[in-house]
Scaffold this motif. Structure first.
Motif, PDB file in Angstrom:
ATOM      1  N   THR A  56      15.150  68.263  -1.029  1.00 34.92           N
ATOM      2  CA  THR A  56      14.072  68.914  -1.770  1.00 34.92           C
ATOM      3  C   THR A  56      14.056  70.295  -1.840  1.00 34.92           C
ATOM      4  N   ASP A  57      14.448  70.842  -3.073  1.00 35.45           N
ATOM      5  CA  ASP A  57      14.348  72.126  -3.153  1.00 35.45           C
ATOM      6  C   ASP A  57      13.424  72.663  -4.103  1.00 35.45           C
ATOM      7  N   SER A  58      12.221  73.124  -3.517  1.00 37.99           N
ATOM      8  CA  SER A  58      10.995  73.535  -4.338  1.00 37.99           C
ATOM      9  C   SER A  58      11.092  74.948  -4.500  1.00 37.99           C
ATOM     10  N   ARG A  59      12.015  75.719  -4.518  1.00 44.93           N
ATOM     11  CA  ARG A  59      12.220  77.033  -5.003  1.00 44.93           C
ATOM     12  C   ARG A  59      12.716  77.010  -6.381  1.00 44.93           C
ATOM     13  N   ILE A  64       4.341  73.059 -11.576  1.00 41.65           N
ATOM     14  CA  ILE A  64       4.057  72.149 -10.279  1.00 41.65           C
ATOM     15  C   ILE A  64       2.606  71.550 -10.680  1.00 41.65           C
ATOM     16  N   ASP A 144       7.271  64.762  -4.437  1.00 43.03           N
ATOM     17  CA  ASP A 144       7.218  66.254  -4.026  1.00 43.03           C
ATOM     18  C   ASP A 144       7.460  67.204  -5.054  1.00 43.03           C
ATOM     19  N   ARG A 145       7.837  68.380  -4.692  1.00 42.50           N
ATOM     20  CA  ARG A 145       7.852  69.575  -5.545  1.00 42.50           C
ATOM     21  C   ARG A 145       9.422  69.833  -5.953  1.00 42.50           C
ATOM     22  N   ARG A 169       1.688  68.719  -1.778  1.00 45.25           N
ATOM     23  CA  ARG A 169       1.920  70.130  -1.256  1.00 45.25           C
ATOM     24  C   ARG A 169       3.260  70.622  -0.725  1.00 45.25           C
ATOM     25  N   LYS A 170       3.485  71.785  -0.736  1.00 51.47           N
ATOM     26  CA  LYS A 170       4.679  72.127  -0.486  1.00 51.47           C
ATOM     27  C   LYS A 170       4.918  71.936   1.013  1.00 51.47           C
ATOM     28  N   GLY A 171       6.064  71.549   1.527  1.00 49.98           N
ATOM     29  CA  GLY A 171       6.633  71.061   2.898  1.00 49.98           C
ATOM     30  C   GLY A 171       5.533  70.127   3.696  1.00 49.98           C
TER      31      GLY A 171
END
Length: 244
Positions: A56-59, A64, A144-145, A169-171
Motif C-alpha cells: 500500500t502506497d498512499s503517498r 481519496i 485502502d488508499r 483511513r490512512k494506516g
C-alpha cells in the motif's frame, strides 16, 4: 528432517526431497509436487524466514474517497465489495495478488495474479468481478488508499459501471477488516505451506484455492458455518436477492 532441512537450505523442498530419497526407496519416483501434497496431508510445514514487501502506497496525488462502508448494514449480495492486494514471496521476486470480495457473503468475486503491483493488477480483478456479478448501480466499492485504487483508469472503470468508491483511513487496516482477514487466511492456508518456487506455480495453485476451496468449502462462523457459496445459495432459496 523437515526442520533440519529448513534450517540449512534456502530451497527447502528440493533438498528435503533429496534427503528423503536417500532415506526411503519408496519416494524415489516421487517429485517435488507430490512431496508438497504429502506434507500437507501430514501437517508438515517448513520454518523459513518470510520476506516482506509493502503493498500500500498512499503517498499519491489521486483523489481519496470518503469511507462509506463504515456505517453500512448489509442485507444481501452486491451491496458492498471490498478489495485488497497481497504478495507471494518467490526465491528471486514477488508475485502479487489482487482480490475483491462481496462483504456480505465473503465470496471471492474477482481476482488477478501478476508480476507487478500496479493499477493493471487491481483493474484486472475489478473487471473480472464486474463480469461475474453485473453489480447494481448502488454497489459500493471499498479499498485502502493505495495508488492502485486511486488511479484514473481504476476510478473510470468504477464510474462507467455505476459503482461508488469508498476508502478507509490512512494506516487503518480495521477499516478494511474483511479483506484483510481473507488475505491472512490465504497466506496461512495456501501460501505458507506451499513454498512456491515460480510465478507459474502461484498462477496455477491460487485460483484453485479461491474457486474450489475457499468459495465452495471453507466454512465461516459468521455465515452460520456455511461456505460463501452455500450462504448465497441458501439466501436465494429463501427468496432473497440472488447473485448473477
Amino acid at each position: 528432517v523437515v526442520e533440519d532441512s529448513a534450517r540449512r537450505y534456502s530451497s527447502f523442498l528440493t533438498f528435503l526431497y533429496q534427503e528423503l530419497m536417500a532415506q526411503s526407496e519408496s519416494l524415489v519416483a516421487e517429485g517435488v509436487k507430490k512431496l508438497r501434497r504429502l506434507m500437507r496431508q501430514h501437517d508438515l510445514q517448513p520454518r523459513s524466514r518470510r520476506r516482506f514487501t509493502v503493498t500500500t502506497d498512499s503517498r499519491h496525488d489521486g483523489p481519496i474517497f470518503p469511507n462509506l462502508a463504515a456505517d453500512m448494514e448489509l442485507t444481501g449480495p452486491n451491496q458492498l465489495w471490498v478489495s485488497d492486494i497481497t504478495y507471494v514471496a518467490l526465491p528471486r521476486r514477488f508475485a502479487y495478488v489482487a482480490i475483491i470480495l462481496d462483504a456480505w457473503s465473503r465470496l471471492i468475486i474477482g481476482y488477478a495474479i501478476g508480476p507487478y503491483i500496479d493499477a493493471g493488477l487491481t483493474l484486472a480483478a475489478l473487471t473480472s468481478a464486474i463480469a461475474s456479478r453485473n453489480p447494481p448501480k448502488a454497489c459500493v466499492h471499498h479499498s485502502d488508499r493505495g495508488s492502485q485504487y486511486a488511479a484514473e483508469r481504476y476510478r473510470r472503470c468504477l464510474n462507467d459501471h455505476g459503482q461508488t468508491g469508498s476508502m478507509g483511513r490512512k494506516g487503518s487496516p480495521y477499516d478494511n477488516a474483511k479483506a484483510e482477514s481473507f488475505m491472512k487466511t490465504l497466506k496461512v492456508e495456501s501460501v505458507y505451506p506451499m513454498d512456491f518456487q515460480t510465478f507459474e506455480d502461484v498462477n496455477e495453485t491460487l485460483p484453485r484455492y479461491f474457486e474450489e476451496v475457499y468459495n465452495k468449502r471453507r466454512l465461516h462462523s459468521a455465515l452460520a458455518y456455511l461456505s460463501p457459496m452455500q450462504f448465497e445459495k441458501q439466501h436465494a432459496s429463501q427468496g432473497g436477492q440472488s447473485s448473477p
